[in-house]
Design an enzyme around this catalytic site. Sequence first.
Site, PDB file in Angstrom:
ATOM      1  N   ASN A   1       0.869  -1.178   0.000  1.00  0.00           N
ATOM      2  CA  ASN A   1       0.000   0.000   0.000  1.00  0.00           C
ATOM      3  C   ASN A   1       0.904   1.226   0.000  1.00  0.00           C
ATOM      4  O   ASN A   1       1.469   1.576   1.036  1.00  0.00           O
ATOM      5  CB  ASN A   1      -0.888  -0.038   1.254  1.00  0.00           C
ATOM      6  CG  ASN A   1      -1.699   1.234   1.430  1.00  0.00           C
ATOM      7  OD1 ASN A   1      -1.768   2.071   0.523  1.00  0.00           O
ATOM      8  ND2 ASN A   1      -2.301   1.391   2.598  1.00  0.00           N
TER       9      ASN A   1
ATOM     10  N   LYS B   1       0.151   4.256  -0.312  1.00  0.00           N
ATOM     11  CA  LYS B   1      -0.503   5.460   0.235  1.00  0.00           C
ATOM     12  C   LYS B   1      -0.261   6.641  -0.718  1.00  0.00           C
ATOM     13  O   LYS B   1      -0.208   6.423  -1.917  1.00  0.00           O
ATOM     14  CB  LYS B   1      -0.010   5.721   1.657  1.00  0.00           C
ATOM     15  CG  LYS B   1      -0.136   4.451   2.525  1.00  0.00           C
ATOM     16  CD  LYS B   1       0.016   4.687   3.971  1.00  0.00           C
ATOM     17  CE  LYS B   1      -0.159   3.360   4.705  1.00  0.00           C
ATOM     18  NZ  LYS B   1      -0.100   3.477   6.153  1.00  0.00           N
TER      19      LYS B   1
ATOM     20  N   HIS C   1      -9.477   1.221   4.654  1.00  0.00           N
ATOM     21  CA  HIS C   1      -8.223   1.426   5.387  1.00  0.00           C
ATOM     22  C   HIS C   1      -8.485   2.383   6.554  1.00  0.00           C
ATOM     23  O   HIS C   1      -9.297   3.307   6.432  1.00  0.00           O
ATOM     24  CB  HIS C   1      -7.156   1.995   4.447  1.00  0.00           C
ATOM     25  CG  HIS C   1      -5.807   1.990   5.079  1.00  0.00           C
ATOM     26  ND1 HIS C   1      -5.406   2.975   5.948  1.00  0.00           N
ATOM     27  CD2 HIS C   1      -4.777   1.109   5.009  1.00  0.00           C
ATOM     28  CE1 HIS C   1      -4.178   2.693   6.381  1.00  0.00           C
ATOM     29  NE2 HIS C   1      -3.782   1.568   5.812  1.00  0.00           N
TER      30      HIS C   1
ATOM     31  N   GLU D   1      -6.915   4.807   7.643  1.00  0.00           N
ATOM     32  CA  GLU D   1      -6.713   6.232   7.323  1.00  0.00           C
ATOM     33  C   GLU D   1      -7.943   6.803   6.615  1.00  0.00           C
ATOM     34  O   GLU D   1      -8.306   7.955   6.813  1.00  0.00           O
ATOM     35  CB  GLU D   1      -5.441   6.391   6.475  1.00  0.00           C
ATOM     36  CG  GLU D   1      -4.197   6.219   7.342  1.00  0.00           C
ATOM     37  CD  GLU D   1      -2.973   5.703   6.623  1.00  0.00           C
ATOM     38  OE1 GLU D   1      -2.921   5.755   5.378  1.00  0.00           O
ATOM     39  OE2 GLU D   1      -2.042   5.230   7.325  1.00  0.00           O
TER      40      GLU D   1
ATOM     41  N   GLU E   1      -5.372  -4.709  10.567  1.00  0.00           N
ATOM     42  CA  GLU E   1      -4.357  -3.675  10.772  1.00  0.00           C
ATOM     43  C   GLU E   1      -4.659  -2.875  12.037  1.00  0.00           C
ATOM     44  O   GLU E   1      -5.464  -1.933  12.000  1.00  0.00           O
ATOM     45  CB  GLU E   1      -4.344  -2.721   9.577  1.00  0.00           C
ATOM     46  CG  GLU E   1      -4.032  -3.392   8.264  1.00  0.00           C
ATOM     47  CD  GLU E   1      -3.442  -2.416   7.259  1.00  0.00           C
ATOM     48  OE1 GLU E   1      -2.356  -2.679   6.771  1.00  0.00           O
ATOM     49  OE2 GLU E   1      -4.075  -1.373   6.994  1.00  0.00           O
TER      50      GLU E   1
ATOM     51  N   GLY F   1       2.478   2.456  10.657  1.00  0.00           N
ATOM     52  CA  GLY F   1       3.443   3.539  10.465  1.00  0.00           C
ATOM     53  C   GLY F   1       4.142   3.974  11.739  1.00  0.00           C
ATOM     54  O   GLY F   1       4.799   5.010  11.771  1.00  0.00           O
TER      55      GLY F   1
ATOM     56  N   SER G   1       3.374  -1.928  10.314  1.00  0.00           N
ATOM     57  CA  SER G   1       4.830  -1.987  10.551  1.00  0.00           C
ATOM     58  C   SER G   1       5.417  -3.375  10.303  1.00  0.00           C
ATOM     59  O   SER G   1       6.377  -3.783  10.953  1.00  0.00           O
ATOM     60  CB  SER G   1       5.184  -1.496  11.954  1.00  0.00           C
ATOM     61  OG  SER G   1       4.750  -0.161  12.132  1.00  0.00           O
TER      62      SER G   1
HETATM   63  P1  PGA Z   1       2.801   0.373   7.580  1.00  0.00           P
HETATM   64  O1  PGA Z   1       1.364   0.581   6.912  1.00  0.00           O
HETATM   65  O2  PGA Z   1       3.347  -0.925   7.049  1.00  0.00           O
HETATM   66  O3  PGA Z   1       3.599   1.572   7.140  1.00  0.00           O
HETATM   67  O4  PGA Z   1       2.607   0.342   9.049  1.00  0.00           O
HETATM   68  C1  PGA Z   1       0.490  -0.502   6.715  1.00  0.00           C
HETATM   69  C2  PGA Z   1      -0.811  -0.004   6.148  1.00  0.00           C
HETATM   70  O5  PGA Z   1      -1.282   1.075   6.574  1.00  0.00           O
HETATM   71  O6  PGA Z   1      -1.415  -0.652   5.275  1.00  0.00           O
END
Ligand code: PGA
Length: 257
Positions: free
Chosen positions: A10, A12, A101, A103, A173, A179, A219
């Site tokens: 992803n 983003k 997601h 976000e 997640e 992140g 992460s």
């Molecule tokens: P990350 O993001 O691996 O940077 O923690 C995962 C995601 O939001 O899909």
Amino acid sequence: MARKPMMAGNWKMNNTIAEAVVLTQEISNQYDKETWGEDVDIVICPPYVDLKPAKTVLDFDRTKIAVGAQNVYWEPSGAFTGEISVPMLKEIGCAYCIVGHSERRELFGETNEDVNRKVKALVEAGLYAIVCVGESLAVRDEGTTEEFVCAQVRAAFAGVDAADAQRCVVAYEPIWAIGTGRTATPEQAEAVCAAIRATLADLYGAEVAEGMRVLYGGSMNPGNVEGLLAQPNIDGGLIGGASLKCESFVQLIEACL
Ligand code: PGA
């Protein structure tokens, strides 16, 4: 039933077209037809504007790496300024789309009902949905993680029949792990992924649930991937930060083999 693992990147809101072409080409250059093509499903999910250029690179190289979008709107066309529809994604050759997601839920107010509409629009058109669920730190501290996450799964799949559900992948997640460099332990992730599978079994029966993939995201990186993938209910990863560099994304793909 043995499930084929999946690594989905992803990106983003990262990478201009020029940058996306470079990263896609780097990943494509590492493509190993014997293993990557057969034993793992690989998806990259760049921003909308990068989808076609990325797909063109992958098609030219004849790889089986798929492209996915990060979001979609459920109506096929119309006066919805700023939105992108399923037929638009389909025409690009997008096979997957991330839905719900955290976000999108937290920053853009996406509700469980929105997620459900998007899932339905995708599967009805023959695309695969990567349905994201996950709890905040407050929910985890309250001790209600599994109830919260399983309610998100039920809401996302409301009115979706078993045949269409099989076009979906669920990505667990935890928001506090995204992140942040703070990964869920393999045991924490496994407990929730097992609860997700039990919810899918309740909705669709054990056989369908056993065939559906549940990914972990938050992460995930080359240093922690093995412990996570060793868990019986974790079938791969949805990768943010570590998917933005060819080297780490390739290491994650290879960890599936
Ligand atoms: P990350 O993001 O691996 O940077 O923690 C995962 C995601 O939001 O899909």
